[in-house]
Design a protein around this motif. Structure first.
Motif: not given
Length: 342
Positions: A4, A8-9, A298
């Motif tokens: 994740r 996400r990044r 994050g």
């Protein structure tokens, strides 16, 4: 959690807008808009490999679509071609596309055909054999030949793969440490002009991976013996006292240890003789990288040097690089595979 954080990044559409594509942003946080953005083709191959690991672990339709979009994105970003000057780059992408199978979409077979044909073109008898690092160069090295041998063995071309692996064993193994050296410089008359003595972590991993593939497909005991020897050399002359592999900073070096963890896990699962030793290295690294993570917005950020705590990402910090974060994710997927297998 590792997946994740990286997705996400780093995972985005090309230029942020091109539909049906994905590409890995090479740094997080993003540099200033005026900063040049280099194209790291082979990092994308390892992003694809990590996404395939995750899909095998926990299949999801959303991720399956993202895998196909990343394959398309790599080709589009690479000016519509699967190929470039570097034989190691294309071998890495070939391995990932091969593992992706139908998830790579209709372009998968054409990618593999183009890549395997180019790898055949890269073999010459200069330096005793082996594939060049890149076209029009004088260097033959482990990072090009190891993944090529793995890919070709999995493609059913065991004889060619065995010739590559034999060249690596005969030419690149350091007689004192038993570890794989980086490569050799080849003179215009075909003789070896110089040996590059550097010991990079991923050179050990790809040599091991080729030996494991060929031990199964070729059946000759030399490949089993070589696999056992390189794991022993890594245990006693590369890993630290805890069994943790060394890092190589950011940039390309950020991927080195994670690649080796991948092939150690393969060895542990497929060769009973190596299950204990290979598992210990992977588990030691996974424990260290998780315990040393930095928790930021994050999710976790992994250290470029698994044996020390991670630094918070920022300008000039190796943890900013996609390569470093992929390596940590790759390591944890390898450890998870071993845990699932008991």
């Amino acid at each position: 959690m590792a997946e994740r954080a990286v997705v996400r990044r780093h995972l985005r559409r090309i230029a942020g807008v091109v539909p049906g594509t994905r590409i890995g942003r090479i740094r997080w946080p993003r540099p200033l808009p005026s900063s040049p953005v280099p194209w790291h083709y082979w990092w994308q191959a390892h992003l694809l490999d990590c996404m395939i690991d995750a899909q095998l672990r926990s299949p999801e339709r959303r991720r399956a679509h993202a895998i196909g979009a990343l394959v398309r994105g790599v080709r589009l970003h690479n000016a519509g071609s699967w190929l470039n000057r570097y034989y190691d780059d294309i071998a890495w992408l070939g391995l990932a596309v091969q593992r992706a199978g139908i998830l790579a979409g209709r372009s998968g077979p054409s990618a593999l055909a183009a890549i395997t044909n180019r790898l055949h073109d890269g073999w010459t008898e200069g330096g005793g054999g082996g594939i060049w690092w890149r076209r029009d160069d004088d260097f033959k090295n482990a990072p090009a030949n190891g993944p090529a041998a793995i890919l070709l063995a999995r493609d059913g071309q065991s004889a060619f793969a065995a010739a590559i692996a034999d060249w690596m064993a005969e030419t690149l193994i350091d007689p004192d440490s038993g570890l794989v050296r980086d490569g050799v410089r080849v003179a215009s008359d075909g003789s070896i002009r110089a040996v590059e003595p550097y010991i990079y972590t991923y050179c050990q991993g790809v040599h091991l991976g080729a030996c494991v593939e060929l031990a199964e497909r070729d059946g000759h005991h030399r490949f089993t013996d070589r696999a056992m020897a390189i794991v022993d050399a890594m245990t006693h002359r590369l890993a630290d006292s805890r069994g943790v592999l060394p890092g190589s900073g950011g940039g390309d070096g950020g991927l080195f240890a994670g690649i080796t963890a991948r092939y150690l896990a393969d060895a542990a699962l497929r060769m009973p003789e190596l299950a204990g030793a290979a598992t210990r290295i992977v588990t030691a690294g996974a424990t260290a990288v998780w315990n040393g993570r930095a928790e930021v917005r994050g999710g976790p950020v992994f250290s470029a040097e698994w044996g020390r705590p991670a630094m918070h990402p920022g300008r000039g910090v190796p943890e900013t690089d996609l390569s470093v974060q992929l390596s940590g994710w790759m390591l944890l997927e390898a450890a998870a595979r071993l845990q699932r297998a008991g």
